[in-house]
Structure formats: structure tokens, C-alpha cells
Design a protein around this motif. Structure first.
Motif, PDB file in Angstrom:
ATOM      1  N   UNK A 117       0.835  -1.207   0.000  1.00  0.00           N
ATOM      2  CA  UNK A 117       0.000   0.000   0.000  1.00  0.00           C
ATOM      3  C   UNK A 117       0.868   1.255   0.000  1.00  0.00           C
ATOM      4  N   UNK A 118       1.950   1.222   0.771  1.00  0.00           N
ATOM      5  CA  UNK A 118       2.804   2.397   0.889  1.00  0.00           C
ATOM      6  C   UNK A 118       3.281   2.905  -0.460  1.00  0.00           C
ATOM      7  N   UNK A 119       3.788   2.015  -1.292  1.00  0.00           N
ATOM      8  CA  UNK A 119       4.368   2.472  -2.557  1.00  0.00           C
ATOM      9  C   UNK A 119       3.351   2.490  -3.692  1.00  0.00           C
ATOM     10  N   UNK A 120       2.499   1.467  -3.768  1.00  0.00           N
ATOM     11  CA  UNK A 120       1.567   1.379  -4.898  1.00  0.00           C
ATOM     12  C   UNK A 120       0.248   2.091  -4.628  1.00  0.00           C
ATOM     13  N   UNK A 129      -2.947   0.318 -14.922  1.00  0.00           N
ATOM     14  CA  UNK A 129      -4.026   1.112 -14.347  1.00  0.00           C
ATOM     15  C   UNK A 129      -3.517   2.004 -13.218  1.00  0.00           C
ATOM     16  N   UNK A 130      -2.181   2.111 -13.096  1.00  0.00           N
ATOM     17  CA  UNK A 130      -1.608   2.872 -11.984  1.00  0.00           C
ATOM     18  C   UNK A 130      -2.008   4.342 -12.021  1.00  0.00           C
ATOM     19  N   UNK A 131      -2.284   4.877 -13.219  1.00  0.00           N
ATOM     20  CA  UNK A 131      -2.612   6.300 -13.317  1.00  0.00           C
ATOM     21  C   UNK A 131      -4.082   6.562 -13.007  1.00  0.00           C
ATOM     22  N   UNK A 132      -4.869   5.494 -12.876  1.00  0.00           N
ATOM     23  CA  UNK A 132      -6.302   5.670 -12.577  1.00  0.00           C
ATOM     24  C   UNK A 132      -6.518   5.755 -11.076  1.00  0.00           C
ATOM     25  N   UNK A 133      -7.743   5.999 -10.683  1.00  0.00           N
ATOM     26  CA  UNK A 133      -8.107   5.987  -9.271  1.00  0.00           C
ATOM     27  C   UNK A 133      -7.680   4.650  -8.656  1.00  0.00           C
ATOM     28  N   UNK A 134      -7.177   4.719  -7.401  1.00  0.00           N
ATOM     29  CA  UNK A 134      -6.643   3.510  -6.772  1.00  0.00           C
ATOM     30  C   UNK A 134      -7.714   2.444  -6.525  1.00  0.00           C
ATOM     31  N   UNK A 135      -8.949   2.880  -6.597  1.00  0.00           N
ATOM     32  CA  UNK A 135     -10.045   1.930  -6.469  1.00  0.00           C
ATOM     33  C   UNK A 135      -9.966   0.842  -7.543  1.00  0.00           C
ATOM     34  N   UNK A 136      -9.459   1.210  -8.716  1.00  0.00           N
ATOM     35  CA  UNK A 136      -9.372   0.226  -9.792  1.00  0.00           C
ATOM     36  C   UNK A 136      -8.364  -0.877  -9.451  1.00  0.00           C
ATOM     37  N   UNK A 137      -7.298  -0.492  -8.754  1.00  0.00           N
ATOM     38  CA  UNK A 137      -6.316  -1.476  -8.331  1.00  0.00           C
ATOM     39  C   UNK A 137      -6.938  -2.465  -7.360  1.00  0.00           C
TER      40      UNK A 137
END
Ligand SMILES: Nc1ncnc2c1ncn2[C@@H]1O[C@H](COP(=O)(O)OP(=O)(O)OP(=O)(O)O)[C@@H](O)[C@H]1O
Ligand SMILES: [Mg+2]
Lengths: 253, 295
Positions: free
Chosen positions: B37-40, B95-103
Motif C-alpha cells: 500500500x505504501x508504494x503502490x 491502471x496505476x494512473x487511474x483511481x486507486x479503487x481500480x487497483x
């Protein structure tokens, strides 16, 4: 104009006689965007090896954005940024510093989860010939005293010293410094001035973004004035005396 | 017989050990979640499934390839961690550039795929993984009987936690990770290959989960769903501990295991819910978590 993914080209229009040193940084028709906002509108500037130039301008003129665009930290870019003969527009962000570029951001960027010593050691070496840790601590004795403190516990002045010091270790030969005197006490500003003089004497190339013109004037070889994302004036140190009034009117001071 | 608050010493110590062992698993898993969570900045919902994959890989490696427990303890985390780097590289990075919800959604989907696939082939009933011979049996400590394997799990899990702590807090790579967690863009501007750092970090966090899975294989039935129920508890542990402190994650994990174990002694009905009660309490009094930094 070359697009981000476009092919690298060398600018070869440098035949003009008087220039002995080569351009170590040459920016041509640089446009930069944050998302949809078009911030830089065709910046042209060049910096010779060993030169200290300033980027002056009012708030929001696009000076920080120019430095960030050089570091590939903005959204989209077009135009050309040649560093040490290499076109950098298609490069990944982490490859740009490896050309020998050290960046000191406006917000200083000291890491809270690292102590002073770790902050200092953090940026990887980009080429040989950087200052040794001892030399750095000799230049900034305060940092040595506080090397075990959390980075963000330092005073504003000390944080600024740290932000500068950590890029001196890496062997970077081109320094991009964004408002390093902002909000600092006069003694510290003076100290930073002395540091810059030493760095310049050692052959570093420095691009200094400044609001404090009185600080920058005696240090610089040339001044670039920005407005609305463009360079609107270039004034050399020699011309400065005669054009001070004009410059002040441009900067609105 | 010695009694502690009206409970026989042996029972008390037994539950305490059980609690510590569970706590060690919570610690290992929440540590991996926190590092990722910290980095990603994504909540890795596949973490439970990746723990399960660790246990399953150990089981299959033993049954089909004859790879023993000790080898599995090394190879499985490397393999599962390594494969997860491909997931990061080819799925999460896109998908890193999208909202973190997608991750979160993507990793949740992956968890379902892993579980579903294994259920399809092996069913939901768990299989046994034999405890390695030298860790069978137990030690009679006089006041209690300590099963050797549980003692080993405790030691191995804590050693791994300390190793992780050391890597993150005391090495150069760890400094990159901490700094990247704070400001990854500036790290790029220093010349650090942040995308690679992210891939390695995801692999490491998942590797920790797989390591926990191998440790768990001889203790619990190895089944495709073994991770999903555990993950819910681990999320609660992460909320209680708060993100951002490695030692905090370890201590909270162990502490919650102990609290759960002791609740089993004194008020067994609440044993499964006590961690969630603590979570609610912490959320009300200290929303950033016990070791989290208040914003
Ligand atoms: N991340 C961003 N997203 C969108 N717009 C931005 C962003 N950063 C800066 N801008 C806009 O870009 C313009 C130029 O900003 P920049 O920071 O380069 O100015 P500057 O010349 O450094 O001035 P100063 O530092 O004194 O504010 C401003 O209008 C600013 O609002
Ligand atoms: Mg600025």
C-alpha cells in the motif's frame, strides 16, 4: 517541433562565432501541459557549460514548470530539450538525472521517513566526481550536527541546505535550483550565495529560479525573464546596469 | 494446579501460544499489505489468495515434484512473488494512473480467479500437508506442552518480520522504498527507476504472503478458500495498527493474535469478533490507527 515520441535531433545552428563554451542545455520551442492546461508556450533558452543563469518572472510565469519539464515531471511535452548533446524528450524520467542533472525542487522535498544522513545519501550517484560526504559536511556544518534528526525536523534553512547538499554528492554537473532562498533568513541566503559562488568556480552549470533578484544579480552570467510560459527577455550581466529599470518593470517589483 | 484468573495455567498458556502463532500470521500478512500500500497506494485484495497460493504451491510441489518443506519455504515465496511481479508489470502498472479503487477491484478479481480455478480442480475440502519430521511432537515445558511446529512458526515468522524491518529501515533499498512511498516523482528525478522499485516491492509483499502460506500449510487444511477469511481479519489488523509503521504492523499483528487467543479462554463466544470490536474502538478514538500518522 518534435513530439514526445519523436526522433532525436541535434541542434546544429550553433555556428555563431563568439560562443566558446558549448551549450550544455538547449531548450527549443518547449511546450508543456498539466493535463489539459497548456503552461509553457514555446520556451527557448540555452545554457553554456559552467554558466550560471537565472529564470526570473512573476508568480505563475512558468519557471518551476520549465525545470520540471526538463526533468520530465510534467504531463505532456513537445519541442526539444538537449542536454549534453542528447535529446531528452523521449527519455524516461529516471534517465534524465543520469545525464548529470541535479534537481532541487521548490518545495525542497525532504523526506520525513528518513533522517538527515539518509536524506543526504538518498539520490544515487549519476557520475563520478561528486563531492565527498566529508566535503559536504564541511560546507554545511549544521547538517553534520543534525545528521541523526528526522529530515523534516530541520529548520527551513537547514532543509534547504540539505536539499542542495544531497545533489552535490551525486556528481551532477548541471544544477536546477528552484527558489532556494525563498523564506530564508538573510544570513542563510548569504551562506547559499557563497555556496553558489564555490560551485560555479568548480565549473558547475547552474539554472537558478529566483524571486530574490538582489540575490541572483551578482551571481549570474545571464538572466532569462519569463512571462506566460515564454522567455520574453534575455539580459546578460554586462547589460544589466543599463537595463535595470526595464527589468524591474518586467518583474513588477 | 496453578490457575490464572480461574483458568488452569496449561490452558491459558496453550491459548496464549495459539494466539501468538495466529498473531505471527497477522503480522506477516499485514506487513506485506502495508509495504504494498505504501508504494503502490493500492489495497492488495489478492493478498489472501496469494497466501493460499503459497500453501497450495507447497502442497503441490510436495505431491508432484517431491519438493520438501524446507526447500518449499525458500522456493515458493520466490516463485509466487516472482509471478506476482508479472501481475504488477502487465496489469497493475497499466491502471496505476487511474483511481486507486481500480487497483483494488483488479486485485479482488484476481483473488476470485485464483480461488475459483483451484476450486475447479481441487474442490473446497482441504488437504493435509505433513509436518516435517523434525518439527513433529512437542516440548513439555512443565507448565505447558508446546507443539514444536507452532514454536517454529513463531520463530520463523518473527525472523522474517525482523528481516523485513531491517531491509526497509536499515538498507539503501529500504530508504528508496520509504522515500518512494512519500514522493515517488522526486525519486524519479533523482534517477531512481521507480517503476522497477514498484515491481520489486509488489513481489516482496506477495512473497511475504506466500511465505506465510507455506508456514501455514502443516497447521491448517490447505484449501482454495483458506485465505479469504483470514484476509478480512488481517484488514482489521491493518486498520488497527495504521499504515506507515513496520514495527507497528508487527506489534499490532502479534497483539491482536494474543487478544483473540485470550478471549477464547475467558469468553469464547466473542473470540471471532473481538478484533473487529477493537477495530471499531480504534477507528473512533484514533482513526489513523495506533501507529499511523495523524493527517
Ligand atoms: N500541477 C499543476 N497542475 C496544473 N497547473 C499547474 C500545476 N503546477 C503549476 N500549474 C500552473 O502552471 C502555471 C505556472 O506555474 P509555475 O509553478 O511554473 O510558476 P512559477 O513561475 O514557478 O511561479 P511561482 O513559483 O512563483 O508560483 C501556473 O499558472 C500554475 O497555476
Ligand atoms: Mg515556482
Amino acid at each position: 517541433m518534435i513530439s514526445e515520441s519523436g526522433e532525436a535531433t541535434r541542434q546544429t545552428s550553433e555556428a555563431s562565432s563568439a560562443t566558446r563554451a558549448r551549450d550544455i542545455l538547449k531548450i527549443t520551442d518547449l511546450h508543456a501541459f498539466y493535463g489539459e492546461s497548456h503552461i509553457l508556450h514555446g520556451v527557448n533558452m540555452n545554457v553554456k557549460e559552467g554558466e550560471l543563469v537565472t529564470l526570473l518572472g512573476r508568480n505563475g510565469a512558468g519557471r518551476s514548470t520549465t525545470l520540471k519539464a526538463i526533468m520530465n515531471m510534467v504531463g505532456r511535452r513537445s519541442g526539444s530539450i538537449v542536454i549534453g548533446g542528447k535529446e531528452t524528450l523521449g527519455m524516461k524520467p529516471h534517465h534524465v538525472p543520469r545525464l548529470g542533472v541535479g534537481y532541487c525542487p521548490e518545495e525542497r522535498g525532504i523526506f520525513a521517513s528518513l533522517d538527515v544522513h539518509e536524506n543526504l545519501l538518498l539520490p544515487p550517484t549519476v557520475s563520478s566526481g561528486g563531492m565527498s560526504l566529508d566535503a559536504i559536511y564541511a560546507m554545511f556544518p549544521n547538517l553534520h550536527e543534525r545528521r541523526k534528526s528526522q529530515g523534516t525536523r530541520l529548520s527551513g534553512g537547514e532543509q534547504q541546505m540539505l536539499a542542495m547538499a544531497r545533489i552535490l554528492r551525486t556528481g551532477a554537473r548541471i544544477l536546477l535550483l528552484d527558489e532556494i532562498t525563498e523564506g530564508l533568513a538573510p544570513v542563510i541566503v548569504q551562506k547559499l550565495g557563497e555556496v553558489l559562488v564555490k560551485l560555479k568556480a568548480s565549473g558547475m552549470t547552474i539554472v537558478l529560479v529566483e524571486q530574490n533578484f538582489r540575490f541572483a544579480a551578482p551571481l549570474a552570467d545571464r538572466h532569462f525573464v519569463m512571462e506566460h510560459g515564454e522567455i520574453i527577455e534575455e539580459i546578460s550581466a554586462l547589460e544589466l546596469a543599463g537595463r535595470r529599470q526595464h527589468l524591474h518593470s518586467l518583474l513588477g517589483v | 494446579m496453578t490457575m490464572i484468573f480461574g483458568v488452569p495455567m496449561a490452558v491459558f498458556m496453550g491459548q496464549l501460544t495459539l494466539g501468538l502463532v495466529n498473531g505471527a500470521f497477522y503480522a506477516l500478512l499485514s506487513l506485506g499489505l502495508a509495504v504494498i500500500f505504501g508504494l503502490l497506494k493500492i489495497v492488495n485484495f489478492a493478498h489472501g489468495a496469494q497466501y493460499m497460493l503459497g500453501a497450495f504451491a507447497a502442497l503441490l510441489a510436495f505431491n508432484y515434484l517431491g519438493i520438501n518443506y524446507w526447500l518449499a519455504l525458500v522456493l515458493v515465496p520466490l516463485t509466487v512473488g516472482g509471478l506476482s511481479m508479472l501481475i504488477e508489470r502487465f496489469l497493475l502498472r497499466r491502471i496505476a494512473h487511474l483511481d486507486h479503487l481500480y487497483g483494488l477491484l483488479l486485485t479482488f478479481g484476481l483473488a476470485l480467479i485464483f480461488e475459483g480455478t483451484l476450486i475447479n480442480f481441487f474442490g473446497v475440502s482441504g488437504a493435509r500437508y505433513a509436518t516435517p519430521e523434525i518439527l513433529q511432537g512437542g516440548l513439555n515445558l512443565g507448565f505447558m506442552f508446546l507443539p514444536t511446529y507452532r514454536a517454529w512458526v513463531l520463530v520463523a515468522a518473527l525472523a522474517m518480520c525482523l528481516f523485513t524491518w531491517f531491509m526497509i529501515e536499515r538498507t539503501r533499498l529500504g530508504a528508496y522504498l520509504r522515500a518512494g512511498t512519500e514522493n515517488s516523482q522526486l525519486m524519479q528525478a533523482f534517477g531512481v527507476n521507480v517503476p522497477l522499485l514498484i515491481t520489486l516491492t509488489y513481489g516482496f509483499g506477495v512473497g511475504l504472503a506466500a511465505f506465510a502460506g507455506v508456514l501455514a500449510a502443516p497447521l491448517y487444511p490447505v484449501s482454495p478458500t483458506m485465505g479469504s477469511s483470514l484476509l478480512i481479519v488481517v484488514f482489521a489488523v491493518v486498520v488497527i495498527g495504521g499504515m506507515g509503521s513496520i514495527l507497528g504492523a508487527i506489534l499490532t499483528g502479534l497483539g491482536m493474535g494474543v487478544i483473540e487467543g485470550l478471549t477464547k479462554v475467558y469468553y469464547p463466544e466473542a473470540a471471532n469478533t473481538v478484533i473487529f470490536l477493537v477495530m471499531i474502538l480504534v477507528l473512533m478514538l484514533r482513526p489513523a490507527g495506533l501507529f499511523g500518522k495523524e493527517a
